[in-house]
Design a protein around this motif. Structure first.
Motif, PDB file in Angstrom:
ATOM      1  N   PRO A 111       0.809  -1.227   0.000  1.00  0.00           N
ATOM      2  CA  PRO A 111       0.000   0.000   0.000  1.00  0.00           C
ATOM      3  C   PRO A 111       0.840   1.275   0.000  1.00  0.00           C
ATOM      4  CG  PRO A 111      -0.879  -1.581   1.569  1.00  0.00           C
ATOM      5  CD  PRO A 111       0.462  -2.078   1.156  1.00  0.00           C
ATOM      6  N   ILE A 112       2.007   1.212   0.669  1.00  0.00           N
ATOM      7  CA  ILE A 112       2.903   2.363   0.675  1.00  0.00           C
ATOM      8  C   ILE A 112       3.547   2.520  -0.706  1.00  0.00           C
ATOM      9  CG2 ILE A 112       5.042   3.279   1.641  1.00  0.00           C
ATOM     10  CD1 ILE A 112       2.622   3.480   3.506  1.00  0.00           C
ATOM     11  N   VAL A 125       1.215   4.276  -3.012  1.00  0.00           N
ATOM     12  CA  VAL A 125       1.200   5.734  -2.844  1.00  0.00           C
ATOM     13  C   VAL A 125       2.379   6.365  -3.581  1.00  0.00           C
ATOM     14  CG1 VAL A 125       1.393   7.619  -1.175  1.00  0.00           C
ATOM     15  CG2 VAL A 125      -0.012   5.623  -0.639  1.00  0.00           C
ATOM     16  N   SER A 166       1.885   6.278  -7.332  1.00  0.00           N
ATOM     17  CA  SER A 166       0.806   7.140  -7.797  1.00  0.00           C
ATOM     18  C   SER A 166       1.310   8.544  -8.133  1.00  0.00           C
ATOM     19  CB  SER A 166      -0.301   7.229  -6.741  1.00  0.00           C
ATOM     20  OG  SER A 166       0.158   7.917  -5.591  1.00  0.00           O
ATOM     21  N   GLN A 218      -0.264  12.301  -8.798  1.00  0.00           N
ATOM     22  CA  GLN A 218      -0.790  12.740  -7.505  1.00  0.00           C
ATOM     23  C   GLN A 218       0.319  13.369  -6.665  1.00  0.00           C
ATOM     24  OE1 GLN A 218      -2.787   9.515  -5.542  1.00  0.00           O
ATOM     25  NE2 GLN A 218      -4.456   9.428  -7.028  1.00  0.00           N
ATOM     26  N   ILE A 271       1.745  14.234  -2.732  1.00  0.00           N
ATOM     27  CA  ILE A 271       1.652  13.789  -1.344  1.00  0.00           C
ATOM     28  C   ILE A 271       2.281  14.853  -0.447  1.00  0.00           C
ATOM     29  CG2 ILE A 271       1.658  11.342  -1.928  1.00  0.00           C
ATOM     30  CD1 ILE A 271       4.568  11.212  -1.037  1.00  0.00           C
ATOM     31  N   SER A 301       2.036  12.479   4.708  1.00  0.00           N
ATOM     32  CA  SER A 301       2.103  11.218   3.964  1.00  0.00           C
ATOM     33  C   SER A 301       3.530  10.690   3.915  1.00  0.00           C
ATOM     34  CB  SER A 301       1.569  11.407   2.537  1.00  0.00           C
ATOM     35  OG  SER A 301       0.179  11.648   2.547  1.00  0.00           O
ATOM     36  N   ILE A 342       4.992   7.117   5.348  1.00  0.00           N
ATOM     37  CA  ILE A 342       5.789   6.210   4.528  1.00  0.00           C
ATOM     38  C   ILE A 342       7.092   5.852   5.236  1.00  0.00           C
ATOM     39  CG2 ILE A 342       7.138   6.065   2.387  1.00  0.00           C
ATOM     40  CD1 ILE A 342       4.888   7.782   1.093  1.00  0.00           C
ATOM     41  N   ILE A 357       0.440   2.526   7.291  1.00  0.00           N
ATOM     42  CA  ILE A 357      -0.534   2.406   6.199  1.00  0.00           C
ATOM     43  C   ILE A 357      -1.874   3.025   6.598  1.00  0.00           C
ATOM     44  CG2 ILE A 357      -1.885   0.766   4.829  1.00  0.00           C
ATOM     45  CD1 ILE A 357       0.572  -1.122   5.016  1.00  0.00           C
ATOM     46  N   GLN A 400      -1.618   6.698   6.747  1.00  0.00           N
ATOM     47  CA  GLN A 400      -1.562   7.188   5.370  1.00  0.00           C
ATOM     48  C   GLN A 400      -2.966   7.281   4.769  1.00  0.00           C
ATOM     49  OE1 GLN A 400       0.870   8.277   3.420  1.00  0.00           O
ATOM     50  NE2 GLN A 400      -0.395   8.423   1.583  1.00  0.00           N
ATOM     51  N   LYS A 401      -3.785   6.245   5.018  1.00  0.00           N
ATOM     52  CA  LYS A 401      -5.163   6.246   4.517  1.00  0.00           C
ATOM     53  C   LYS A 401      -5.967   7.393   5.125  1.00  0.00           C
ATOM     54  CE  LYS A 401      -7.632   2.633   3.929  1.00  0.00           C
ATOM     55  NZ  LYS A 401      -8.418   1.414   4.193  1.00  0.00           N
ATOM     56  N   ILE A 449      -4.867  10.729   3.524  1.00  0.00           N
ATOM     57  CA  ILE A 449      -5.396  10.904   2.167  1.00  0.00           C
ATOM     58  C   ILE A 449      -6.886  11.209   2.214  1.00  0.00           C
ATOM     59  CG2 ILE A 449      -5.893   9.694  -0.004  1.00  0.00           C
ATOM     60  CD1 ILE A 449      -3.249   8.222   0.356  1.00  0.00           C
TER      61      ILE A 449
END
Length: 294
Positions: free
Chosen positions: A108-109, A112, A115, A121, A123, A127, A131, A284, A287-288, A291
């Motif tokens: 998941p990291i 990010v 992305s 995107q 960050i 964020s 990470i 994670i 981070q969610k 976002i």
């Protein structure tokens, strides 16, 4: 029974199924190499989805697609299941189950980070901090708790386990852009992936019939981890009032996996693995949240 309750049941069933995979990988790899395991499990998954589509009367529709869609599925099938599991299973053959599992969970990291160039995107500093927190967890797991002295049990295995998260993140990004029906996509992806896997087996190795226990584990991986669990998860997503209500349940999976690895494989789970994995998951989740707020 309420729809949300059904969603929780399907989601937890999928998560429990995925939690058994690290154990199944090790059982299968005890009696065959990673290329055999990839070829058998991906073929079983492709057959499962084909039978499911045949039962629903949609098999011909899934196959008779425009050339552009088939080429797209050929690309996605190369990423996952072929390349992703090719790298991940090799990592599992070199590392302990707990180490390969934990390092792969960084995806998941990785998603990010990828992305930024792929989805353009941005960050923020929060964020970036999340990470870095997750990567601290990776270091703790890889070094069995030692931060000052990096002692990798198998550097190549660690590179592969972390690399598999990159392949999965790339696949995730391109797959989310694909608006076709999920079952049709899964079938074509695994059909192409199984084809690549069989070709790789022919070129890189020669087929040897594995022992019954390892063969059973390989079939289980293809049928449950790659097949049934996906169907249950998609069903849960469809029934749930909100994806957030079941999405966070996924974070139970690695911890259940560690328990099963100890129970069935007999690995001693290091305290550093529990701590490092907790730090990764915390990063994670934060981070969610970051976002979502943005």
């Amino acid at each position: 029974m309420k729809k949300q309750t059904k969603a929780y049941i399907f989601a937890l069933t999928a998560i429990l199924s995925w939690s058994t995979v690290a154990t199944a990988f090790k059982i299968a790899l005890a009696g065959m190499d990673y290329i055999h395991l990839l070829a058998i499990s991906s073929s079983v998954a492709a057959l499962f989805f084909a039978l499911l589509l045949l039962f629903k009367g949609d098999l011909k529709i899934a196959i008779a697609r425009p050339k552009s869609e088939l080429l797209h599925s050929a690309f996605l099938g190369f990423l996952n299941p072929f390349l992703y599991y090719f790298i991940l299973l090799k990592a599992y053959s070199l590392l302990s189950a707990q180490l390969a599992l934990s390092l792969n969970y960084i995806w998941p990291i990785t998603l990010v980070l990828l992305s930024i160039p792929l989805l353009k995107q941005r960050i923020g500093l929060k964020s970036i901090a999340c990470i870095l927190l997750s990567f601290i967890g990776v270091i703790i797991i890889a070094n069995k708790g030692s931060i000052s002295n990096i002692e990798s049990p198998n550097s190549w295995g660690i590179i592969l386990a972390l690399g598999s998260s990159i392949i999965w993140a790339i696949f995730w990004i391109y797959n989310t852009k694909d608006t076709r029906k999920n079952l049709n996509k899964l079938f074509l992806n695994f059909l192409f992936g199984a084809t690549y896997s069989i070709i790789a087996l022919i070129i890189l190795d020669q087929f040897r019939f594995p022992d019954i226990k390892s063969l059973g584990a390989a079939i289980y991986i293809g049928l449950v981890e790659c097949g049934i669990a996906y169907i249950y998860w998609l069903k849960a997503m469809k029934l749930s009032e909100s994806t957030d209500k079941i999405g966070n349940l996924v974070f139970l999976s690695p911890f259940i996996s560690l328990f099963l690895i100890h129970l069935f494989i007999g690995e001693t789970i290091y305290l550093s693995t529990w701590i490092g994995l907790s730090i990764i998951v915390t990063g994670i989740i934060l981070q969610k949240v970051t976002i979502k707020k943005r």
